[in-house]
Design a protein around this motif. Structure first.
Motif, PDB file in Angstrom:
ATOM      1  N   THR A  33       9.439 -20.387 -11.294  1.00  0.00           N
ATOM      2  CA  THR A  33       8.047 -20.493 -10.878  1.00  0.00           C
ATOM      3  C   THR A  33       7.251 -19.366 -11.539  1.00  0.00           C
ATOM      4  OG1 THR A  33       8.628 -21.435  -8.743  1.00  0.00           O
ATOM      5  CG2 THR A  33       6.548 -20.259  -8.830  1.00  0.00           C
ATOM      6  N   TYR A  34       5.960 -19.568 -11.689  1.00  0.00           N
ATOM      7  CA  TYR A  34       5.078 -18.530 -12.204  1.00  0.00           C
ATOM      8  C   TYR A  34       4.246 -17.963 -11.064  1.00  0.00           C
ATOM      9  CZ  TYR A  34       6.356 -19.834 -16.914  1.00  0.00           C
ATOM     10  OH  TYR A  34       7.068 -20.062 -18.064  1.00  0.00           O
ATOM     11  N   VAL A  35       3.910 -16.682 -11.158  1.00  0.00           N
ATOM     12  CA  VAL A  35       3.183 -16.016 -10.084  1.00  0.00           C
ATOM     13  C   VAL A  35       1.833 -16.690  -9.813  1.00  0.00           C
ATOM     14  CG1 VAL A  35       2.022 -14.227 -11.449  1.00  0.00           C
ATOM     15  CG2 VAL A  35       2.679 -13.741  -9.119  1.00  0.00           C
ATOM     16  N   GLY A  36       1.256 -17.360 -10.776  1.00  0.00           N
ATOM     17  CA  GLY A  36      -0.019 -18.040 -10.573  1.00  0.00           C
ATOM     18  C   GLY A  36       0.071 -19.339  -9.791  1.00  0.00           C
ATOM     19  N   SER A  37       1.262 -19.800  -9.514  1.00  0.00           N
ATOM     20  CA  SER A  37       1.458 -21.046  -8.746  1.00  0.00           C
ATOM     21  C   SER A  37       1.463 -20.704  -7.256  1.00  0.00           C
ATOM     22  CB  SER A  37       2.775 -21.715  -9.136  1.00  0.00           C
ATOM     23  OG  SER A  37       2.803 -21.995 -10.503  1.00  0.00           O
ATOM     24  N   ILE A  44       8.076 -20.261  -1.280  1.00  0.00           N
ATOM     25  CA  ILE A  44       9.195 -19.310  -1.363  1.00  0.00           C
ATOM     26  C   ILE A  44       9.102 -18.323  -0.211  1.00  0.00           C
ATOM     27  CG2 ILE A  44      10.186 -17.406  -2.701  1.00  0.00           C
ATOM     28  CD1 ILE A  44       9.261 -18.960  -5.257  1.00  0.00           C
ATOM     29  N   ILE A  45       7.930 -17.758  -0.014  1.00  0.00           N
ATOM     30  CA  ILE A  45       7.738 -16.735   1.019  1.00  0.00           C
ATOM     31  C   ILE A  45       8.005 -17.303   2.407  1.00  0.00           C
ATOM     32  CG2 ILE A  45       5.991 -15.251   2.094  1.00  0.00           C
ATOM     33  CD1 ILE A  45       4.947 -14.799  -0.829  1.00  0.00           C
ATOM     34  N   LEU A  46       7.654 -18.574   2.633  1.00  0.00           N
ATOM     35  CA  LEU A  46       7.941 -19.209   3.936  1.00  0.00           C
ATOM     36  C   LEU A  46       9.433 -19.237   4.235  1.00  0.00           C
ATOM     37  CD1 LEU A  46       5.569 -22.312   4.037  1.00  0.00           C
ATOM     38  CD2 LEU A  46       5.514 -20.303   5.534  1.00  0.00           C
ATOM     39  N   ARG A  47      10.259 -19.262   3.224  1.00  0.00           N
ATOM     40  CA  ARG A  47      11.710 -19.358   3.397  1.00  0.00           C
ATOM     41  C   ARG A  47      12.391 -17.995   3.507  1.00  0.00           C
ATOM     42  NH1 ARG A  47       9.667 -23.552   1.206  1.00  0.00           N
ATOM     43  NH2 ARG A  47      10.595 -25.606   1.345  1.00  0.00           N
ATOM     44  N   LEU A  48      11.654 -16.931   3.270  1.00  0.00           N
ATOM     45  CA  LEU A  48      12.226 -15.589   3.319  1.00  0.00           C
ATOM     46  C   LEU A  48      12.074 -15.007   4.721  1.00  0.00           C
ATOM     47  CD1 LEU A  48      10.867 -14.244  -0.084  1.00  0.00           C
ATOM     48  CD2 LEU A  48      13.188 -15.061   0.433  1.00  0.00           C
ATOM     49  N   PRO A  49      12.973 -14.102   5.108  1.00  0.00           N
ATOM     50  CA  PRO A  49      12.899 -13.539   6.465  1.00  0.00           C
ATOM     51  C   PRO A  49      11.711 -12.597   6.643  1.00  0.00           C
ATOM     52  CG  PRO A  49      14.694 -12.529   5.218  1.00  0.00           C
ATOM     53  CD  PRO A  49      14.138 -13.616   4.358  1.00  0.00           C
ATOM     54  N   ASN A  50      11.259 -12.497   7.890  1.00  0.00           N
ATOM     55  CA  ASN A  50      10.215 -11.553   8.294  1.00  0.00           C
ATOM     56  C   ASN A  50      10.855 -10.447   9.119  1.00  0.00           C
ATOM     57  OD1 ASN A  50       8.060 -13.060   7.223  1.00  0.00           O
ATOM     58  ND2 ASN A  50       7.938 -14.309   9.060  1.00  0.00           N
ATOM     59  N   PRO A  51      10.210  -9.277   9.178  1.00  0.00           N
ATOM     60  CA  PRO A  51      10.724  -8.251  10.089  1.00  0.00           C
ATOM     61  C   PRO A  51      10.642  -8.763  11.531  1.00  0.00           C
ATOM     62  CG  PRO A  51       9.060  -7.351   8.622  1.00  0.00           C
ATOM     63  CD  PRO A  51       9.049  -8.832   8.445  1.00  0.00           C
ATOM     64  N   SER A  52      11.536  -8.288  12.377  1.00  0.00           N
ATOM     65  CA  SER A  52      11.504  -8.681  13.784  1.00  0.00           C
ATOM     66  C   SER A  52      10.140  -8.344  14.372  1.00  0.00           C
ATOM     67  CB  SER A  52      12.586  -7.942  14.565  1.00  0.00           C
ATOM     68  OG  SER A  52      13.853  -8.254  14.059  1.00  0.00           O
ATOM     69  N   GLY A  53       9.544  -9.308  15.060  1.00  0.00           N
ATOM     70  CA  GLY A  53       8.262  -9.084  15.715  1.00  0.00           C
ATOM     71  C   GLY A  53       7.055  -9.212  14.809  1.00  0.00           C
ATOM     72  N   GLU A  54       7.250  -9.666  13.569  1.00  0.00           N
ATOM     73  CA  GLU A  54       6.125  -9.829  12.648  1.00  0.00           C
ATOM     74  C   GLU A  54       6.185 -11.199  11.979  1.00  0.00           C
ATOM     75  OE1 GLU A  54       5.999  -5.126  11.472  1.00  0.00           O
ATOM     76  OE2 GLU A  54       5.551  -6.563   9.912  1.00  0.00           O
ATOM     77  N   ASN A  55       5.021 -11.670  11.597  1.00  0.00           N
ATOM     78  CA  ASN A  55       4.898 -12.924  10.860  1.00  0.00           C
ATOM     79  C   ASN A  55       4.097 -12.689   9.589  1.00  0.00           C
ATOM     80  OD1 ASN A  55       6.218 -14.585  12.773  1.00  0.00           O
ATOM     81  ND2 ASN A  55       4.323 -14.774  13.956  1.00  0.00           N
ATOM     82  N   THR A  56       4.348 -13.515   8.590  1.00  0.00           N
ATOM     83  CA  THR A  56       3.559 -13.461   7.358  1.00  0.00           C
ATOM     84  C   THR A  56       2.126 -13.849   7.690  1.00  0.00           C
ATOM     85  OG1 THR A  56       5.530 -14.171   6.169  1.00  0.00           O
ATOM     86  CG2 THR A  56       3.457 -14.274   4.988  1.00  0.00           C
ATOM     87  N   PHE A  97      14.756 -11.841  -4.056  1.00  0.00           N
ATOM     88  CA  PHE A  97      14.587 -13.285  -4.197  1.00  0.00           C
ATOM     89  C   PHE A  97      13.344 -13.616  -5.019  1.00  0.00           C
ATOM     90  CE2 PHE A  97      17.979 -14.036  -1.270  1.00  0.00           C
ATOM     91  CZ  PHE A  97      18.407 -15.320  -1.576  1.00  0.00           C
ATOM     92  N   LEU A  98      12.258 -12.909  -4.779  1.00  0.00           N
ATOM     93  CA  LEU A  98      11.043 -13.195  -5.553  1.00  0.00           C
ATOM     94  C   LEU A  98      11.255 -12.902  -7.033  1.00  0.00           C
ATOM     95  CD1 LEU A  98       8.472 -11.898  -2.966  1.00  0.00           C
ATOM     96  CD2 LEU A  98       8.608 -14.243  -3.850  1.00  0.00           C
ATOM     97  N   PHE A  99      11.945 -11.821  -7.361  1.00  0.00           N
ATOM     98  CA  PHE A  99      12.201 -11.504  -8.768  1.00  0.00           C
ATOM     99  C   PHE A  99      13.191 -12.477  -9.396  1.00  0.00           C
ATOM    100  CE2 PHE A  99      11.036  -6.936  -7.574  1.00  0.00           C
ATOM    101  CZ  PHE A  99       9.718  -7.113  -7.938  1.00  0.00           C
ATOM    102  N   ALA A 100      14.078 -13.050  -8.603  1.00  0.00           N
ATOM    103  CA  ALA A 100      15.025 -14.041  -9.117  1.00  0.00           C
ATOM    104  C   ALA A 100      14.350 -15.383  -9.370  1.00  0.00           C
ATOM    105  CB  ALA A 100      16.185 -14.222  -8.138  1.00  0.00           C
ATOM    106  N   LEU A 101      13.344 -15.705  -8.571  1.00  0.00           N
ATOM    107  CA  LEU A 101      12.735 -17.036  -8.622  1.00  0.00           C
ATOM    108  C   LEU A 101      11.421 -17.101  -9.399  1.00  0.00           C
ATOM    109  CD1 LEU A 101      13.378 -18.005  -4.900  1.00  0.00           C
ATOM    110  CD2 LEU A 101      14.606 -18.854  -6.908  1.00  0.00           C
ATOM    111  N   VAL A 102      10.610 -16.071  -9.313  1.00  0.00           N
ATOM    112  CA  VAL A 102       9.285 -16.086  -9.946  1.00  0.00           C
ATOM    113  C   VAL A 102       9.399 -15.376 -11.292  1.00  0.00           C
ATOM    114  CG1 VAL A 102       6.849 -15.525  -9.703  1.00  0.00           C
ATOM    115  CG2 VAL A 102       8.206 -16.093  -7.666  1.00  0.00           C
ATOM    116  N   LYS A 103       9.308 -16.170 -12.320  1.00  0.00           N
ATOM    117  CA  LYS A 103       9.597 -15.745 -13.693  1.00  0.00           C
ATOM    118  C   LYS A 103       8.818 -14.513 -14.152  1.00  0.00           C
ATOM    119  CE  LYS A 103      10.792 -18.773 -17.429  1.00  0.00           C
ATOM    120  NZ  LYS A 103      10.551 -20.026 -18.079  1.00  0.00           N
ATOM    121  N   ASN A 104       7.539 -14.466 -13.859  1.00  0.00           N
ATOM    122  CA  ASN A 104       6.692 -13.438 -14.458  1.00  0.00           C
ATOM    123  C   ASN A 104       6.120 -12.426 -13.468  1.00  0.00           C
ATOM    124  OD1 ASN A 104       4.982 -15.326 -13.279  1.00  0.00           O
ATOM    125  ND2 ASN A 104       3.403 -15.100 -14.846  1.00  0.00           N
ATOM    126  N   VAL A 105       6.657 -12.326 -12.267  1.00  0.00           N
ATOM    127  CA  VAL A 105       6.159 -11.324 -11.321  1.00  0.00           C
ATOM    128  C   VAL A 105       6.806  -9.987 -11.657  1.00  0.00           C
ATOM    129  CG1 VAL A 105       7.856 -11.770  -9.472  1.00  0.00           C
ATOM    130  CG2 VAL A 105       5.626 -10.804  -8.911  1.00  0.00           C
TER     131      VAL A 105
END
Length: 160
Positions: A33-37, A44-56, A97-105
């Motif tokens: 994926t590209y960072v502009g998408s 991607i971010i929806l699938r990643l964990p959040n700290p306990s007691g916090e939401n994106t 995960f973001l660096f593995a998946l998002v090509k140009n970030v």
């Protein structure tokens, strides 16, 4: 009257089913994926964990000039669960995960409720000694990250 109750219930069931499907989907379907998408990065971010007691609470994509970046904002969640702030672990795990998946970030900033961290691709890959874009499997990447997170002091040193 029963029909009016049934419709909102049906909508809730459908939305809950969609969220479950989102969580069960393979995150590596978004590889290269590209960072502009924005929609894809959001998925991607929806699938990643959040700290306990916090939401994106939204994200910002910095794509007008290099280095390209992502800013992820968090807010307190409406939970009565005990809050355990595991910011370092979440920042390293999610950035990996973001660096593995998002090509140009090139960098990611996590604006947690009580702490902010910025992680760059170059620094993280130097820490790991591996280019994260080489991974193609969620379990393989998770296991790789966990080896490094087992030493809490090492993770804290990286982020300080």
């Amino acid at each position: 009257m029963k029909k009016l109750f049934f419709i909102p219930l049906l909508v809730l069931l459908i939305l809950n089913g969609c969220k479950s499907n989102v969580e069960n989907e393979d995150i590596f379907q978004y590889k290269d994926t590209y960072v502009g998408s924005g929609g894809t990065v959001g998925n991607i971010i929806l699938r990643l964990p959040n700290p306990s007691g916090e939401n994106t609470n939204g994200l910002e994509l910095k794509t007008t000039e290099k280095p390209y970046g992502i800013i992820i904002n968090y807010i307190n969640s409406d939970t009565t669960d005990e809050i355990n702030k595991n910011y370092e672990e979440i920042a390293l795990y999610n950035a990996s995960f973001l660096f593995a998946l998002v090509k140009n970030v090139d960098w990611v900033t996590f604006n947690f409720v009580e702490q902010e961290y910025t992680v760059t691709r170059q620094e993280l890959q130097n820490w790991y000694g591996k280019d994260l874009r080489e991974f193609s499997d969620e379990n393989e990447l998770s296991q790789f990250i966990q080896k490094y997170l087992e030493d809490e002091n090492k993770a804290k040193q990286f982020l300080n």
